[in-house]
Design an enzyme around this catalytic site. Structure first.
Site, PDB file in Angstrom:
ATOM      1  CB  SER A 153      -0.936   0.010   1.213  1.00  0.00           C
ATOM      2  OG  SER A 153      -0.196  -0.071   2.422  1.00  0.00           O
ATOM      3  CG  HIS A 202      -4.172  -1.353  -1.634  1.00  0.00           C
ATOM      4  ND1 HIS A 202      -4.653  -0.056  -1.555  1.00  0.00           N
ATOM      5  CD2 HIS A 202      -3.838  -1.719  -0.371  1.00  0.00           C
ATOM      6  CE1 HIS A 202      -4.593   0.352  -0.292  1.00  0.00           C
ATOM      7  NE2 HIS A 202      -4.111  -0.639   0.446  1.00  0.00           N
ATOM      8  CE  LYS A 213      -7.410  -0.244   1.199  1.00  0.00           C
ATOM      9  NZ  LYS A 213      -8.112  -0.717   2.399  1.00  0.00           N
TER      10      LYS A 213
END
Length: 376
Positions: free
Chosen positions: A168, A196, A226
């Site tokens: 990240s 992610h 996300k």
């Protein structure tokens, strides 16, 4: 804490220290596909609230399990190409619950040194013996596995390799093909966290396995907060794994289920990603354009394979000064510093959306370059 007065999107209004609101280009969001403010998805969630109410009323194993939860898990499994899936209220809870359920004090866990805090906390709760290997260093991973085997008879060895899929703070990728080989050669389970990666990597956003064109890990963890722009975490894998977690993962068993409308929203958003692969391509195009623009302006970056573009400054005070100057200029990119990253590795963590325009990204690159030159 910074106060946003508008929904998460490529442009937002920020409450400034003097009390005034200022519009900013947002280059700091994990909502990579910019789905949180899509009208049709908001309408579908509103309808789900009207149909299912505002809360679930209980844990999944008592009274909280509703149709939207089951539909979401079925679609996650389909989207990820797995037999089954289980959802948690957050990605943090998914990692903590899964690792502590799979491993105990007599087991071995091999963890990348840059893994997310939720992985580290799950390892601590499991009480397993943890060996940390150098970031993305497959030779070092093999070394620590070999060392662990000297401590325990091979006949009783139980090992778990765990890693982020996209790291990240650096935006780089785990080497899934090599991890699969090492796990197989050493009789370990492999777990990857695609927080992610889901909605970002691969031609259709299905994640790391699609990106590499290889097999899946034994345990795939992800988040719905996300790129999916909802809430919750998940684990996808074999049916036996998911059945086990339903009966062993404490962060699943002992918590009230996510609101059914939230589960419905997550499922709708995933279906939207499935039907709009062009958003994934737009994101990839934007990342390349932005990296090229920064390089052209003289800013030292590498081409990012993900949606995260780190601009390493080094000095903590300088990174904070640059971030403040950018915000004054209408560009929101936070400074990340110790302890989130190592001392002397302070950076601007730019994260892009599929809906940023090239004009916005070029303007941002120009301003970033000027701010860096003035400070460094």
């Amino acid at each position: 804490m910074r106060l946003m007065e508008t929904p998460e999107s490529s442009r937002v209004k920020i409450r400034m220290p003097d009390g005034d609101s200022q519009e900013q280009i947002l280059l700091a969001s994990n909502s990579y596909l910019d789905l949180a403010d899509v009208d049709e998805l908001k309408q579908m969630m509103a309808q789900a609230v009207l149909e299912w109410g505002t809360g679930s009323g209980g844990a999944r194993l008592t009274t909280g399990n509703k149709t939207p939860h089951q539909e979401l898990e079925e679609f996650i499994a389909k989207f990820k190409g797995e037999e089954s899936a289980i959802t948690f209220n957050t990605g943090y809870m998914a990692n903590v619950g899964t690792i502590s359920a799979l491993c105990g004090k007599n087991d071995f866990i091999f963890s990348d040194e840059l893994n997310h805090a939720s992985i580290i906390d799950g390892i601590k709760l499991s009480r397993a013996k943890c060996f940390v290997y150098k970031h993305n260093d497959m030779a070092d991973l093999e070394r620590v596995i070999k060392e662990s085997r000297t401590e325990q008879d091979a006949r009783t060895f139980r090992g778990l390799i765990v890693t982020d899929a996209v790291f990240s703070m650096d935006g780089d990728l785990a080497n899934l093909p090599e991890l699969l080989r090492i796990a197989k050669d050493n009789d370990c389970l492999l777990m990857i966290d695609e927080a992610h990666a889901t909605g970002v990597l691969g031609k259709t956003g299905r994640g790391l396995a699609e990106h590499y064109g290889c097999a899946h890990a034994d345990v795939t963890v992800g988040t719905l907060s996300k790129a999916v722009a909802a809430e919750g975490g998940f684990v996808a894998g074999k049916q036996q794994l998911i059945d086990f977690l339903r009966n062993k993962a404490r962060s699943f068993i002992f918590t009230t289920a996510m609101a059914p409308a939230v589960a419905a929203a997550a499922c709708n958003n995933l279906r939207y990603i499935d039907a709009h692969a062009e958003r994934v391509q737009n994101l990839r195009d934007n990342v390349k354009f932005f990296c090229d623009a920064l390089l052209h302006e003289g800013v030292n970056v590498v081409q990012s394979p993900s949606a995260i573009v780190p601009i390493v400054i080094g000095d903590e005070a300088c990174a904070l000064k640059i971030s403040a100057a950018l915000q004054d200029a209408g560009i929101l990119i936070p400074a990340i510093r110790y302890p989130t990253v190592a001392k002397g590795q302070a950076r601007l963590r730019a994260s892009l959306m599929a809906t940023h325009t090239h004009e916005q990204l070029q303007a941002a690159a120009t301003v970033i370059a000027q701010a860096v030159k003035e400070c460094v």
